[in-house]
Design a protein around this motif. Structure first.
Motif, short mmCIF file in Angstrom:
data_model
loop_
_atom_site.label_atom_id
_atom_site.label_comp_id
_atom_site.label_asym_id
_atom_site.label_seq_id
_atom_site.Cartn_x
_atom_site.Cartn_y
_atom_site.Cartn_z
N GLU A 155 0.84 -1.20 0.00
CA GLU A 155 0.00 0.00 0.00
C GLU A 155 0.87 1.25 0.00
O GLU A 155 2.05 1.21 0.34
N TYR A 156 0.25 2.33 -0.42
CA TYR A 156 0.93 3.62 -0.36
C TYR A 156 0.95 4.11 1.08
O TYR A 156 0.03 3.85 1.85
N ARG A 157 1.98 4.84 1.41
CA ARG A 157 2.13 5.40 2.74
C ARG A 157 1.82 6.88 2.69
O ARG A 157 1.56 7.43 1.63
N ASP A 158 1.94 7.54 3.80
CA ASP A 158 1.76 8.98 3.83
C ASP A 158 3.12 9.69 3.78
O ASP A 158 3.26 10.83 4.16
N LEU A 159 4.12 8.98 3.27
CA LEU A 159 5.47 9.51 3.15
C LEU A 159 5.73 9.87 1.69
O LEU A 159 5.43 9.08 0.79
N PHE A 160 6.27 11.06 1.48
CA PHE A 160 6.47 11.59 0.13
C PHE A 160 7.91 12.07 -0.06
O PHE A 160 8.51 12.62 0.87
N ALA A 161 8.43 11.88 -1.27
CA ALA A 161 9.67 12.54 -1.68
C ALA A 161 9.25 13.85 -2.33
O ALA A 161 8.35 13.88 -3.17
N LEU A 162 9.88 14.95 -1.93
CA LEU A 162 9.56 16.29 -2.44
C LEU A 162 10.78 16.89 -3.11
O LEU A 162 11.84 16.99 -2.49
N THR A 163 10.62 17.30 -4.36
CA THR A 163 11.70 17.93 -5.10
C THR A 163 11.28 19.36 -5.44
O THR A 163 10.28 19.55 -6.13
N PRO A 164 12.02 20.37 -4.96
CA PRO A 164 11.65 21.74 -5.30
C PRO A 164 11.83 21.98 -6.79
O PRO A 164 12.75 21.44 -7.41
N LEU A 165 10.94 22.78 -7.38
CA LEU A 165 11.03 23.08 -8.80
C LEU A 165 11.60 24.48 -9.02
O LEU A 165 11.28 25.40 -8.27
N ASP A 166 12.40 24.61 -10.06
CA ASP A 166 12.84 25.94 -10.45
C ASP A 166 11.73 26.57 -11.30
O ASP A 166 10.76 25.91 -11.69
N ALA A 167 11.86 27.86 -11.58
CA ALA A 167 10.82 28.60 -12.30
C ALA A 167 10.56 28.01 -13.69
O ALA A 167 9.41 27.92 -14.13
N ALA B 159 13.23 16.00 -17.09
CA ALA B 159 14.64 16.39 -17.01
C ALA B 159 14.86 17.41 -15.90
O ALA B 159 15.86 17.34 -15.17
N GLY B 160 13.92 18.35 -15.76
CA GLY B 160 14.02 19.35 -14.70
C GLY B 160 13.96 18.70 -13.32
O GLY B 160 14.75 19.04 -12.43
N ILE B 161 13.05 17.78 -13.14
CA ILE B 161 12.93 17.09 -11.85
C ILE B 161 14.19 16.28 -11.58
O ILE B 161 14.74 16.32 -10.47
N ASP B 162 14.70 15.58 -12.58
CA ASP B 162 15.94 14.80 -12.41
C ASP B 162 17.10 15.71 -12.03
O ASP B 162 17.91 15.37 -11.16
N ARG B 163 17.18 16.87 -12.67
CA ARG B 163 18.27 17.82 -12.41
C ARG B 163 18.22 18.34 -10.97
O ARG B 163 19.24 18.61 -10.36
N LEU B 164 17.01 18.45 -10.41
CA LEU B 164 16.82 19.03 -9.08
C LEU B 164 16.70 17.98 -7.98
O LEU B 164 16.61 18.32 -6.80
N ARG B 165 16.72 16.71 -8.35
CA ARG B 165 16.47 15.63 -7.39
C ARG B 165 17.44 15.63 -6.20
O ARG B 165 17.09 15.20 -5.10
N ALA B 166 18.65 16.14 -6.36
CA ALA B 166 19.60 16.17 -5.25
C ALA B 166 19.11 17.05 -4.11
O ALA B 166 19.56 16.90 -2.97
N GLN B 167 18.15 17.94 -4.39
CA GLN B 167 17.59 18.82 -3.37
C GLN B 167 16.34 18.23 -2.71
O GLN B 167 15.69 18.87 -1.89
N ALA B 168 15.99 17.00 -3.07
CA ALA B 168 14.76 16.38 -2.56
C ALA B 168 14.84 16.15 -1.06
O ALA B 168 15.91 15.90 -0.50
N THR B 169 13.67 16.26 -0.43
CA THR B 169 13.53 15.96 0.99
C THR B 169 12.37 14.98 1.14
O THR B 169 11.68 14.67 0.16
#
Length: 148
Positions: A40-52, A101-111
């Protein structure tokens, strides 16, 4: 914490699973974590900030989706005409590749955060055929989530 808007939902299974939502007032790509042991899905999420730039692409992509969904709901198109097949608006696939590609580029900033999703009160249709809108309240993950 306060509830923040989910701007777009890309995958839905008993609730929004991927898409874009605000976190601390800024758009983030979110991906709900699946627990294979509990199946099942949990209530835990990976969040990646997006650039403009990625956020702009996502909004354009979502607008194409909304136009297509309105046409399907009005009976002028069939679900088989999905934009991904390139016939409705060829820009859809181009934008999807740019967003990925944008999400992949920013993934290092994910929380990681816990998220509580609820339906947001909306008057009338958001656009033809679309009635539901969601929001999410973020909180820090629990210590036992650290190894997930």
């Amino acid at each position: 914490m306060a509830y923040e808007p989910i701007h777009m939902t890309w995958d839905y299974w008993d609730g929004p699973r991927t898409g874009i939502a605000d976190c601390e007032g800024r758009p983030h790509y979110f991906a709900c974590q699946f627990d294979p042991q509990q199946e099942e899905y949990r209530d835990l999420f990976a969040l990646t900030p997006l650039d403009a730039e990625t956020w702009d692409w996502a909004q354009e992509h979502w607008a194409i989706w909304q136009r297509w969904e309105a046409e399907v709901n009005a009976g002028r198109l069939t679900p088989q005409s999905h934009p991904r097949h390139g016939q409705f608006d060829p820009r859809y696939n181009e934008l999807e590749a740019l967003i990925d590609a944008g999400i992949d580029r920013l993934r290092a900033q994910a929380t990681r955060r816990r998220g509580a999703v609820r339906r947001r009160a909306v008057e009338g249709e958001l656009f033809p055929g679309q009635w539901n809108r969601y929001e999410i309240e973020w909180s820090a993950p629990l210590d036992e989530d650290a190894g997930d």
